[in-house]
Write an enzyme that holds these catalytic residues in place. Structure first.
Site, PDB file in Angstrom:
ATOM      1  CG  PHE A  91      -9.343   4.395  10.647  1.00  0.00           C
ATOM      2  CD1 PHE A  91      -9.470   5.723  11.019  1.00  0.00           C
ATOM      3  CD2 PHE A  91      -8.149   3.755  10.915  1.00  0.00           C
ATOM      4  CE1 PHE A  91      -8.428   6.409  11.621  1.00  0.00           C
ATOM      5  CE2 PHE A  91      -7.087   4.435  11.522  1.00  0.00           C
ATOM      6  CZ  PHE A  91      -7.237   5.758  11.873  1.00  0.00           C
ATOM      7  CG  LEU A  92     -13.708   9.144   7.481  1.00  0.00           C
ATOM      8  CD1 LEU A  92     -14.396   9.300   6.133  1.00  0.00           C
ATOM      9  CD2 LEU A  92     -14.637   9.646   8.570  1.00  0.00           C
ATOM     10  CD  GLU A  93     -10.808   6.071  14.671  1.00  0.00           C
ATOM     11  OE1 GLU A  93     -10.583   4.848  14.812  1.00  0.00           O
ATOM     12  OE2 GLU A  93     -10.313   6.938  15.417  1.00  0.00           O
ATOM     13  CG  ASP A 132      -2.051   1.023   1.067  1.00  0.00           C
ATOM     14  OD1 ASP A 132      -2.099   1.711   0.023  1.00  0.00           O
ATOM     15  OD2 ASP A 132      -2.868   1.144   1.995  1.00  0.00           O
ATOM     16  CB  CYS A 156      -0.620   3.335   3.626  1.00  0.00           C
ATOM     17  SG  CYS A 156      -2.022   3.138   4.717  1.00  0.00           S
ATOM     18  CG  ASN A 216       3.428   1.679   3.842  1.00  0.00           C
ATOM     19  OD1 ASN A 216       3.980   1.655   4.932  1.00  0.00           O
ATOM     20  ND2 ASN A 216       2.443   0.866   3.531  1.00  0.00           N
ATOM     21  CG  HIS A 252      -4.876   4.615   8.219  1.00  0.00           C
ATOM     22  ND1 HIS A 252      -4.978   3.350   8.755  1.00  0.00           N
ATOM     23  CD2 HIS A 252      -3.676   4.659   7.603  1.00  0.00           C
ATOM     24  CE1 HIS A 252      -3.879   2.668   8.483  1.00  0.00           C
ATOM     25  NE2 HIS A 252      -3.077   3.439   7.779  1.00  0.00           N
ATOM     26  CG  HIS A 303       2.660   2.983  10.784  1.00  0.00           C
ATOM     27  ND1 HIS A 303       3.021   1.916  11.596  1.00  0.00           N
ATOM     28  CD2 HIS A 303       1.736   2.480   9.916  1.00  0.00           C
ATOM     29  CE1 HIS A 303       2.349   0.841  11.222  1.00  0.00           C
ATOM     30  NE2 HIS A 303       1.565   1.154  10.213  1.00  0.00           N
TER      31      HIS A 303
END
Length: 485
Positions: free
Chosen positions: A212-214, A103, A106, A334, A242, A408
Site C-alpha cells: 500500500f501507499l498511505e 517478497d 519487502c 524479509n 509498503h 513487522h
C-alpha cells in the site's frame, strides 16, 4: 490444523504475560525451544493455527541458536511462519529461502511533511487520484518501459543509490535507509532470465496484496521526546509506503527453493517440511542464493526510492513546490543478514533470518543512522487500512532475546478467501469514506481481502512487543488516503 493442536503430547507452556515456550520435547528433532511472544488475546487464535508447528519445525534446522522465535504478529507462511526469526551459526548453520520469503526485502518507508490535516482534507480526493496515477499498482503492475540488461544490473548492484544517482532523491535518503539501501553481497549473475524479465519493467511499482501507499496523520504521540528526534509532531501529515521486490524477488525465491529442494538430501539434512528446503551456509548453493537475494533486496530499495520520488512529485503538484517530504526511515522485513550477536557468554557471527520481522536495534548500536543513535532504530509497524500504524524505536531487550528483531505489522487473523466470504456484498469504499478514509484500488475485491477484520489490532500486537521490552512505541498514525493494487 497444526501438529501442536492435533497432537496432545506437543506442549505450549506459558512463561509470563508476553511469552510462551514450545519446549524441545514437543517435537522430534527440535534443537532449541520455540519462543512465541503473545498475550492472552493473541495466543488463543494461534492454538489451532499451523504457524506454531512451523515455529517447532524451524527449531529442527542445523546450526540454529537461541530460540526459534515467533513475533506477536505471527501467522502461517511458506515453511517459516510469517513473524518468524531464526539465527544460524556460520559453520554449522543453513540458509533457507522459506525463512526470508517470496517478497525479498519487502519493507516500509515513512516520509514526513510540514503539512497538517487541514491542508489535506479539502483536496483528499484530488490527492488520492494523483497518487493512484503516479504509482502503478495491482497484480503485474508495470511502468511500460523495460530496463535493458546493463541498466538492470546497475540497479541490482547499487540499490537505492542507483535511484538517487539518477535524480530520484538525495544522499539524505540513503543515510536513513537500512544498510544505506544496498547489500554489497549482491550478485546479479545468480538471477535467472525469468527473474530478470519479471522485474525489468516493474521498478517504481507498488504491486498488490498487502502492499500500500498511505497518506496518514500523526494521531497521537506516545513518546514525545523520541518523536521529536524522528521529526514527528501531532497533526502532521506523513506518507507510508509498503512494498518489496515485486516479481523479480518472487522468482528468485521460486528458483532457489527448487535448487535447494534437490540439494537438501545430498547434504544429509533432514527437514520435517519440504518448504524448509535449505543448504549449508558455506555451500555453493547458499552463495548463489545469497547473491541473488542481495540483488533482489537492492531492487526493492530502488523500487521504494522511486515510489517515494513519485510521491514527492505528486505532493509538489498538489500543494506546491515549497513542501518537502524528508525520509524518516526505511526498514526491511524479509531478509537474511549476517550480524554479530551475543549467544550465551560469547559474541558470534550469525546469519539471522527475519521473515515478516524487522530489526529493532537499541540506542547506541552502530547499525543505526547517526541521526537516531540516541533513541534507537526506528521501527515502522503498519496496521490495516481502517485503523492505525505505529512508529516505535528498538530497545535493549530485543538484542538480548530476539537478535534485535520485532514484529513487522499487525499480522493476519483470517485468510483472504475467508475475508472475501465474510464481506461479500459490503461496500468497503463507502464504509471507509464514512470513517474519513479515501481509498483508490485497482481491484475492488482486494479491499475485502485486506479489510481490518482480516488483521490483528496493531496496537495489541505492539503492546506485546513493548511489554516484552523489544520496542518503545513513539507515535500512532491514522490513515487518510489509501492507494492499493
Amino acid at each position: 490444523m497444526s501438529a501442536l493442536a492435533a497432537e496432545p503430547h506437543l506442549a505450549l507452556e506459558r512463561i509470563d504475560a508476553f511469552r510462551w515456550r514450545i519446549p524441545r520435547s514437543a517435537q522430534a528433532g527440535m534443537r532449541v525451544d520455540g519462543l512465541v511472544f503473545a498475550d492472552d488475546g493473541l495466543i488463543e487464535p494461534l492454538r489451532d493455527d499451523p504457524c506454531l508447528s512451523q515455529v517447532a519445525n524451524v527449531a529442527t534446522l542445523p546450526g540454529i541458536v537461541g530460540h526459534s522465535l515467533g513475533m506477536p504478529d505471527l501467522h502461517w507462511g511458506y515453511g517459516f511462519p510469517i513473524g518468524g526469526v531464526a539465527a544460524f551459526t556460520l559453520d554449522e548453520g543453513v540458509v533457507s529461502p522459506g525463512g526470508i520469503g517470496f517478497d525479498i526485502n519487502c519493507g516500509v518507508r515513512l516520509l514526513r511533511s510540514d503539512l497538517a490535516i487541514a491542508d489535506v482534507k479539502p483536496v483528499a480526493d484530488r490527492l488520492a487520484d494523483a497518487l493512484f496515477r503516479a504509482v502503478p499498482s495491482g497484480v503485474g503492475a508495470h511502468t511500460g518501459r523495460r530496463l535493458n540488461r546493463a541498466e538492470l544490473d546497475d540497479v541490482l548492484q547499487k540499490g537505492a543509490a542507483w535511484a538517487v544517482a539518477a535524480g530520484h532523491g538525495t544522499a539524505d535518503d540513503l543515510a536513513v535507509t537500512e544498510e544505506g539501501g544496498r547489500l554489497d553481497t549482491a550478485d546479479p549473475g545468480q538471477l535467472s532470465e525469468r527473474a530478470r524479465l519479471r522485474g525489468s519493467n516493474q521498478l517504481g511499482t507498488l504491486g498488490s496484496g498487502n502492499h500500500f501507499l498511505e497518506v496518514q496523520v500523526v494521531d497521537q504521540l506516545l513518546d514525545p521526546s523520541a518523536a521529536a528526534v524522528l521529526g514527528l509532531r501531532p497533526g502532521q501529515i506523513t506518507v507510508m509506503i509498503h512494498c518489496g521486490s515485486r516479481g523479480l524477488g518472487h522468482q528468485v525465491c521460486t528458483d532457489h527453493v527448487a535448487v535447494m529442494d534437490r540439494a537438501v538430501l545430498r547434504y544429509g539434512i533432514s527437514i520435517p517440511d519440504r518448504q524448509l528446503a535449505c543448504v549449508p551456509l558455506g555451500s555453493p548453493e547458499a552463495r548463489a542464493y545469497l547473491g541473488a537475494m542481495g540483488a533482489a533486496a537492492n531492487f526493492a530499495w530502488a523500487n521504494r526510492q522511486l515510489i517515494a520520488d513519485a510521491v514527492r512529485r505528486t505532493f509538489a503538484s498538489v500543494f506546491g513546490l515549497d513542501h518537502s517530504l524528508p525520509l524518516v526511515y526505511d526498514v526491511s522485513h524479509n531478509m537474511a543478514k549476517f550480524e554479530r550477536h551475543r549467544v550465551g557468554e560469547r559474541e558470534v557471527d550469525l546469519c539471522v533470518h527475519r521473515k515478516g520481522a524487522t530489526r529493532a536495534f537499541p540506542a547506541g548500536h552502530p547499525g543505526i543512522p547517526d541521526a537516531y543513535r540516541e533513541v534507537g532504530q526506528p521501527v515502522l509497524i503498519p496496521g490495516d487500512m481502517g485503523r492505525a500504524s505505529i512508529v516505535g524505536v528498538g530497545l535493549p531487550g530485543a538484542m538480548a532475546e530476539t537478535f534485535g528483531s520485532t514484529c513487522h505489522g499487525a499480522g493476519r487473523t483470517m485468510s483472504r478467501h475467508a475475508a472475501l466470504r465474510q464481506l461479500r456484498g459490503v461496500n468497503l469504499i463507502d464504509e471507509l469514506r464514512r470513517e474519513g478514509i479515501i481509498v483508490r484500488v485497482s481491484r475492488r475485491g482486494l479491499l475485502a481481502e485486506e479489510a481490518s477484520v482480516a488483521y490483528k489490532d496493531v496496537e495489541s500486537v505492539v503492546g506485546v512487543a513493548a511489554g516484552a521490552g523489544h520496542v518503545r512505541p513513539v507515535a500512532r498514525l491514522r490513515p487518510l488516503v489509501v492507494v492499493k493494487g
